[in-house]
Write a protein that holds these residues in place. Sequence first.
Motif, mmCIF file in Angstrom:
data_model
loop_
_atom_site.group_PDB
_atom_site.id
_atom_site.type_symbol
_atom_site.label_atom_id
_atom_site.label_comp_id
_atom_site.label_asym_id
_atom_site.label_seq_id
_atom_site.Cartn_x
_atom_site.Cartn_y
_atom_site.Cartn_z
ATOM 1 N N UNK A 56 -48.926 21.100 21.691
ATOM 2 C CA UNK A 56 -49.604 21.700 20.550
ATOM 3 C C UNK A 56 -50.322 22.990 20.866
ATOM 4 N N UNK A 57 -49.808 23.741 21.858
ATOM 5 C CA UNK A 57 -50.463 24.982 22.270
ATOM 6 C C UNK A 57 -49.654 26.193 21.845
ATOM 7 N N UNK A 97 -37.079 34.574 22.992
ATOM 8 C CA UNK A 97 -38.450 34.980 22.665
ATOM 9 C C UNK A 97 -38.736 34.818 21.171
ATOM 10 N N UNK A 98 -37.813 35.249 20.330
ATOM 11 C CA UNK A 98 -38.019 35.126 18.883
ATOM 12 C C UNK A 98 -38.033 33.667 18.456
ATOM 13 N N UNK A 99 -37.191 32.856 19.073
ATOM 14 C CA UNK A 99 -37.149 31.436 18.721
ATOM 15 C C UNK A 99 -38.431 30.729 19.143
ATOM 16 N N UNK A 100 -38.936 31.032 20.339
ATOM 17 C CA UNK A 100 -40.154 30.393 20.821
ATOM 18 C C UNK A 100 -41.365 30.745 19.959
ATOM 19 N N UNK A 123 -37.093 32.042 33.025
ATOM 20 C CA UNK A 123 -37.958 32.115 31.856
ATOM 21 C C UNK A 123 -39.293 31.466 32.202
ATOM 22 N N UNK A 124 -40.370 32.227 32.070
ATOM 23 C CA UNK A 124 -41.718 31.712 32.314
ATOM 24 C C UNK A 124 -42.520 31.826 31.027
ATOM 25 N N UNK A 125 -43.151 30.734 30.641
ATOM 26 C CA UNK A 125 -43.928 30.683 29.402
ATOM 27 C C UNK A 125 -45.351 30.242 29.747
ATOM 28 N N UNK A 126 -46.336 31.052 29.333
ATOM 29 C CA UNK A 126 -47.735 30.744 29.585
ATOM 30 C C UNK A 126 -48.445 30.402 28.281
ATOM 31 N N UNK A 164 -51.186 25.803 30.427
ATOM 32 C CA UNK A 164 -49.987 25.410 31.157
ATOM 33 C C UNK A 164 -49.090 26.605 31.447
ATOM 34 N N UNK A 165 -48.326 26.456 32.521
ATOM 35 C CA UNK A 165 -47.268 27.412 32.853
ATOM 36 C C UNK A 165 -45.953 26.643 32.973
ATOM 37 N N UNK A 166 -44.998 27.019 32.152
ATOM 38 C CA UNK A 166 -43.667 26.425 32.193
ATOM 39 C C UNK A 166 -42.701 27.422 32.838
ATOM 40 N N UNK A 167 -41.844 26.932 33.721
ATOM 41 C CA UNK A 167 -40.846 27.788 34.363
ATOM 42 C C UNK A 167 -39.472 27.151 34.196
#
Length: 264
Positions: free
Chosen positions: A91-92, A125-128, A179-182, A186-189
């Motif tokens: 939920x972030x 990126x647009x989808x996220x 792909x890295x998502x912050x 959390x940090x997702x890789x």
Amino acid sequence: VSIERDWRLLIRADCDAVIIATPAAAHVAMLDACLDARKPCIVEKPLCLDVHTAERLHRRAAASHVPVLVDHTQLFHPAYQALKRALAAAGEKVRVIFSEGVDWGPFRSDTPPLWDWGPHDVSVCLDLLGKVPSRVDALGGPMNARGEPELVAMRLTFSGGATAWIHIGCLAPSRRRLLTVLTDTRRYVLDDTSSEPLTVMRLTSPAMKSVPIRPVSTLTPMAGMVSYFLNGLAGGDRRYFGTRLALDVTRVLAAADAAMRRAP
């Protein structure tokens, strides 16, 4: 399989659906023919190479109600789907995206590197983020023989404060799809070349240790995309059907192209 010299005869033949996997310049005529024949189709990315044509195709596809799926392959990576589920569960909001897709080659004569590589990263990126950027900045080089940059760096700025940094091209010494998502905590890789393709680290944890998130599916992204298309035709999920995302991706790539031409 049977081979037909004239693709128009193939589209008019007694087949249930069509996969358009040709050089980008041929997509437009083939998609128009599929819509005329009311044949559901998959279209390889990019949908086309300019915004005006993408807008026309989007209007026509939407009005026809013919099922069309543009192949933004990375959206169907099992690890990417697991990433989206993890973000939804946490939920972030996404704050920063780093996306890298590079390799040595392929060196195509029919599609500029920006338009060959860019759809993968931009579509993710647009989808996220569920929105289009308010600003697109880009730098590119060196140029190939046709004056097209073979490496491109993009910064996409979104309303609400999120930023996406994208690095793509065909002059890297080895293949990387990262792909890295912050988020705030959390940090997702997502590392396409790793035996553990998706990991998460809690930034608020003293240990700061990455742990794997297991994808549900073992399909390759391409197989996942085709399976999604067939399931959608059979009455399943169609969230990725249509050409709206492809139109938005085309607009971002065109803006990046324009930004590079303005750069000193």
